[in-house]
Design a protein around this motif. Structure first.
Motif, PDB file in Angstrom:
ATOM      1  N   SER A  28       0.834  -1.206   0.000  1.00 32.30           N
ATOM      2  CA  SER A  28       0.000   0.000   0.000  1.00 32.30           C
ATOM      3  C   SER A  28       0.867   1.254   0.000  1.00 32.30           C
ATOM      4  CB  SER A  28      -0.922   0.008   1.221  1.00 32.30           C
ATOM      5  OG  SER A  28      -1.803  -1.087   1.201  1.00 32.30           O
ATOM      6  N   ALA A  29       1.928   1.240   0.821  1.00 32.91           N
ATOM      7  CA  ALA A  29       2.828   2.392   0.898  1.00 32.91           C
ATOM      8  C   ALA A  29       3.474   2.667  -0.455  1.00 32.91           C
ATOM      9  CB  ALA A  29       3.899   2.154   1.957  1.00 32.91           C
ATOM     10  N   PHE A  30       3.834   1.613  -1.176  1.00 35.03           N
ATOM     11  CA  PHE A  30       4.443   1.791  -2.488  1.00 35.03           C
ATOM     12  C   PHE A  30       3.395   2.192  -3.532  1.00 35.03           C
ATOM     13  CE2 PHE A  30       5.592   0.217  -6.695  1.00 35.03           C
ATOM     14  CZ  PHE A  30       6.834   0.813  -6.871  1.00 35.03           C
ATOM     15  N   GLY A  31       2.315   1.430  -3.596  1.00 35.64           N
ATOM     16  CA  GLY A  31       1.310   1.648  -4.645  1.00 35.64           C
ATOM     17  C   GLY A  31       0.597   2.977  -4.539  1.00 35.64           C
ATOM     18  N   LEU A  32       0.151   3.347  -3.337  1.00 34.19           N
ATOM     19  CA  LEU A  32      -0.606   4.591  -3.179  1.00 34.19           C
ATOM     20  C   LEU A  32       0.272   5.823  -3.348  1.00 34.19           C
ATOM     21  CD1 LEU A  32      -2.964   3.614  -0.219  1.00 34.19           C
ATOM     22  CD2 LEU A  32      -3.487   3.658  -2.665  1.00 34.19           C
ATOM     23  N   SER A  33       1.582   5.665  -3.087  1.00 34.17           N
ATOM     24  CA  SER A  33       2.489   6.803  -3.272  1.00 34.17           C
ATOM     25  C   SER A  33       2.752   7.083  -4.744  1.00 34.17           C
ATOM     26  CB  SER A  33       3.819   6.549  -2.554  1.00 34.17           C
ATOM     27  OG  SER A  33       4.570   5.537  -3.204  1.00 34.17           O
ATOM     28  N   ARG A  34       2.420   6.113  -5.605  1.00 31.54           N
ATOM     29  CA  ARG A  34       2.616   6.287  -7.049  1.00 31.54           C
ATOM     30  C   ARG A  34       1.385   6.874  -7.732  1.00 31.54           C
ATOM     31  NH1 ARG A  34       7.326   5.323  -4.823  1.00 31.54           N
ATOM     32  NH2 ARG A  34       8.920   4.762  -6.337  1.00 31.54           N
ATOM     33  N   ILE A  35       0.314   7.047  -6.970  1.00 30.34           N
ATOM     34  CA  ILE A  35      -0.891   7.675  -7.530  1.00 30.34           C
ATOM     35  C   ILE A  35      -0.784   9.182  -7.303  1.00 30.34           C
ATOM     36  CG2 ILE A  35      -3.401   7.837  -7.407  1.00 30.34           C
ATOM     37  CD1 ILE A  35      -3.411   4.977  -6.304  1.00 30.34           C
ATOM     38  N   THR A  36      -0.808   9.943  -8.380  1.00 29.88           N
ATOM     39  CA  THR A  36      -0.605  11.387  -8.293  1.00 29.88           C
ATOM     40  C   THR A  36      -1.918  12.141  -8.143  1.00 29.88           C
ATOM     41  OG1 THR A  36       1.370  11.228  -9.678  1.00 29.88           O
ATOM     42  CG2 THR A  36       0.359  13.410  -9.455  1.00 29.88           C
ATOM     43  N   VAL A  37      -1.956  13.030  -7.155  1.00 25.85           N
ATOM     44  CA  VAL A  37      -3.043  14.004  -7.031  1.00 25.85           C
ATOM     45  C   VAL A  37      -2.580  15.249  -7.773  1.00 25.85           C
ATOM     46  CG1 VAL A  37      -4.405  15.408  -5.454  1.00 25.85           C
ATOM     47  CG2 VAL A  37      -3.752  13.080  -4.796  1.00 25.85           C
ATOM     48  N   GLY A 209      -2.982  23.051  -2.827  1.00 25.77           N
ATOM     49  CA  GLY A 209      -3.355  22.776  -4.212  1.00 25.77           C
ATOM     50  C   GLY A 209      -2.238  22.366  -5.135  1.00 25.77           C
ATOM     51  N   GLN A 210      -1.205  21.714  -4.588  1.00 26.73           N
ATOM     52  CA  GLN A 210      -0.078  21.310  -5.415  1.00 26.73           C
ATOM     53  C   GLN A 210      -0.078  19.804  -5.673  1.00 26.73           C
ATOM     54  OE1 GLN A 210       1.778  23.849  -6.778  1.00 26.73           O
ATOM     55  NE2 GLN A 210       0.086  24.876  -5.738  1.00 26.73           N
ATOM     56  N   LYS A 211       0.712  19.415  -6.638  1.00 26.24           N
ATOM     57  CA  LYS A 211       0.858  18.005  -6.976  1.00 26.24           C
ATOM     58  C   LYS A 211       1.333  17.241  -5.742  1.00 26.24           C
ATOM     59  CE  LYS A 211       4.068  17.131  -9.990  1.00 26.24           C
ATOM     60  NZ  LYS A 211       4.820  16.990 -11.255  1.00 26.24           N
ATOM     61  N   ALA A 212       0.751  16.076  -5.504  1.00 23.08           N
ATOM     62  CA  ALA A 212       1.090  15.297  -4.314  1.00 23.08           C
ATOM     63  C   ALA A 212       0.783  13.829  -4.558  1.00 23.08           C
ATOM     64  CB  ALA A 212       0.305  15.819  -3.106  1.00 23.08           C
ATOM     65  N   CYS A 213       1.186  13.000  -3.604  1.00 25.01           N
ATOM     66  CA  CYS A 213       0.833  11.579  -3.640  1.00 25.01           C
ATOM     67  C   CYS A 213      -0.567  11.400  -3.075  1.00 25.01           C
ATOM     68  CB  CYS A 213       1.795  10.761  -2.778  1.00 25.01           C
ATOM     69  SG  CYS A 213       3.526  10.914  -3.201  1.00 25.01           S
ATOM     70  N   PHE A 214      -1.240  10.355  -3.503  1.00 24.02           N
ATOM     71  CA  PHE A 214      -2.516  10.016  -2.894  1.00 24.02           C
ATOM     72  C   PHE A 214      -2.316   9.771  -1.403  1.00 24.02           C
ATOM     73  CE2 PHE A 214      -5.814   7.004  -1.587  1.00 24.02           C
ATOM     74  CZ  PHE A 214      -6.949   7.673  -2.030  1.00 24.02           C
ATOM     75  N   TRP A 215      -1.246   9.017  -1.066  1.00 22.59           N
ATOM     76  CA  TRP A 215      -0.835   8.802   0.327  1.00 22.59           C
ATOM     77  C   TRP A 215       0.597   8.309   0.308  1.00 22.59           C
ATOM     78  CZ3 TRP A 215       0.157   3.850   2.839  1.00 22.59           C
ATOM     79  CH2 TRP A 215       0.406   3.958   4.208  1.00 22.59           C
ATOM     80  N   THR A 216       1.404   8.795   1.226  1.00 25.68           N
ATOM     81  CA  THR A 216       2.774   8.308   1.320  1.00 25.68           C
ATOM     82  C   THR A 216       3.286   8.420   2.746  1.00 25.68           C
ATOM     83  OG1 THR A 216       4.993   8.431   0.355  1.00 25.68           O
ATOM     84  CG2 THR A 216       3.894  10.527   0.803  1.00 25.68           C
ATOM     85  N   VAL A 217       4.174   7.510   3.098  1.00 31.79           N
ATOM     86  CA  VAL A 217       4.861   7.604   4.388  1.00 31.79           C
ATOM     87  C   VAL A 217       6.351   7.854   4.184  1.00 31.79           C
ATOM     88  CG1 VAL A 217       3.208   6.175   5.640  1.00 31.79           C
ATOM     89  CG2 VAL A 217       5.138   5.073   4.484  1.00 31.79           C
ATOM     90  N   LEU A 218       6.805   7.760   2.924  1.00 37.48           N
ATOM     91  CA  LEU A 218       8.214   7.918   2.608  1.00 37.48           C
ATOM     92  C   LEU A 218       8.451   9.138   1.714  1.00 37.48           C
ATOM     93  CD1 LEU A 218       9.050   4.199   1.750  1.00 37.48           C
ATOM     94  CD2 LEU A 218       9.458   5.374   3.922  1.00 37.48           C
TER      95      LEU A 218
END
Length: 228
Positions: A28-37, A209-218
């Motif tokens: 989850s930490a890897f996959g969700l961090s690759r989803i861009t907001v 309002g900037q580009k970010a990860c969906f969720w990340t811990v790293l």
């Protein structure tokens, strides 16, 4: 013999569940961090901010003085070793207080500190570091935002500080400072397995309002997004 097998089966199943949860967390930490907001569209480029990393921990860097706020009024120059009043930028990093104050190097990490941080059992701090200038690199990314977006980021950062009865930031008196241009302050919130220093930075990027990860811990997730 039968009596011994039953406890062993329970232990075995417990270990499998534990390993499964760890794998689920890592995936989850890897996959969700690759989803861009994506960042907000059609906004003015009026304020320069940065995100930087030391390879593990990320900071949000803002102008020391801007028409919308003078950070040095609360993050006082008198609280840093150099007392230099000419620094142009101020970096904010949120994290576990034990990590910040008791773990100058990874070799100094105590099991008790790691356990408390993982499960949200200790308090948090904000590490504020002044810089004379910022240089863009693989570990430092420049971001242009509007004044309205900066106002939202200011609100987010201000609300992360604990304040005294008079409404001022609470400086932590310590010898654990990293250099002559930084200081620690009491913070709100709990660091844990699901909300780390990098989650805090990522949330700040979303708030303005900037580009970010969906969720990340790293930090890797944030810098993957900004390296695309």
């Amino acid at each position: 013999m039968y009596q011994m097998k039953k406890p062993l089966k329970i232990i075995g199943k417990t270990l499998l569940v534990f390993i499964g949860l760890i794998l689920l967390y890592l995936l989850s930490a890897f996959g969700l961090s690759r989803i861009t907001v994506n960042k907000e569209a059609n906004t003015k480029e009026e304020v320069t901010i940065y995100i930087n990393t030391n390879g593990v921990h990320t900071d949000i860097v803002v102008p020391t003085v801007h028409e919308q706020i003078n950070w040095s009024q609360e993050v006082k120059f008198s609280n840093i070793g150099s007392k230099d009043t000419t620094y142009a930028y101020l970096a904010f990093g949120w994290g576990d207080k034990g990590f910040y104050l008791q773990t100058p190097n990874w070799s100094d990490l105590k099991a008790s500190v790691a356990f408390k941080a993982t499960f949200g059992l200790s308090s948090t701090a904000i590490h504020a570091t002044y810089y004379s200038s910022m240089i863009e690199s693989e570990t430092c990314k420049k971001i242009m935002i509007s004044k309205d977006q900066y106002a939202r980021l200011i609100k987010y950062i201000l609300e992360s500080f604990r304040k005294n009865a008079e409404g001022h930031f609470i400086n932590i008196k310590t010898n654990a400072n990293y250099g002559n241009s930084d200081a620690f302050y009491e913070a709100k919130g709990r660091y844990n397995l699901f909300f780390t220093c990098n989650t805090w930075t990522n949330k700040g990027l979303k708030k303005c309002g900037q580009k970010a990860c969906f969720w990340t811990v790293l930090d890797k997730g944030i810098f993957y997004v900004y390296g695309k």
